[in-house]
Design an enzyme around this catalytic site. Sequence first.
Site: not given
Length: 287
Positions: A8-9, A12-14, A140, A165
Amino acid sequence: MKTVVVTGATSGIGFEVCAALLKSGCRVIGLGRSAENARAAEEKLRGCVPAGDITFFHGDLMLPSEVRALAVKIKEELEKTSGGRLHALVNNAGCVRNWYMTTPEGYEHQLALNHLAGFLLTHELLPNLLEGGRVVMTSSGSHRMMRMHWQDVMYERRYRPLMAYKQSKLCNMLFAYGLNDRYAGLGLRAYGVDPGLVRTEIGSKNTGGLVGFVWARRKKHGVDPSVPAEIYARLIGAETAPDGLCHDIRGPRAASRQVGRRNAERLFELSEKLCGIKFGGIESCMS
């Protein structure tokens, strides 16, 4: 030079984790869903960190065949650049869904991407991670408000997006616990990160409806993705593996009381069955 794989790079966070790791001197292998997004992210990272060593591969992590194909590419890259060693794997790729959607295998999307993809990729790269490697899951704080829905883990009978989720985030913590339980004796350490409320597009991709509306309002109060990226950089960059299972921006925090050996073992067995794999014990890993 330490090599780190980040899923997930591309946003966002990635993306910010990749940037932070490159700035710290790590070699980074980023994974994205599409070739277009992977190229764009790689180009942007090279602009941010010109001297950084960054490589991108792309594939749909919801598909087990593509997870395995990506693992082959990663292993080949590790042999060429790192003597086969992988310092850390960041299982960050994730999604939110507004309605019930399944993979070709019949697995609910949030469980498939948020948990099973990382479970399978970790299995494939485990030999490269042992003896000092680290596995970091993007979990989370919502995992603390959840129990495993064992009677219907896919929420097939009555789909509740938020519950599905939260369950996937609890799975992240249970997986980290299970990895430590099995492989701490071989030098592997696993962590779950609670990034807090972050301004990303996770709640806007393939959602719409109530989920998209709520997320659009809620993310305005979140922090920039570069803030939680510091947590990952800290866990990965420390010379000695940090203590604690669950970490947020303040440091180690208590995980849910649901995170324990019984649930972790049950999830491990279920996930192995769903992925068609079997994690080896310490004896087989040492042979």
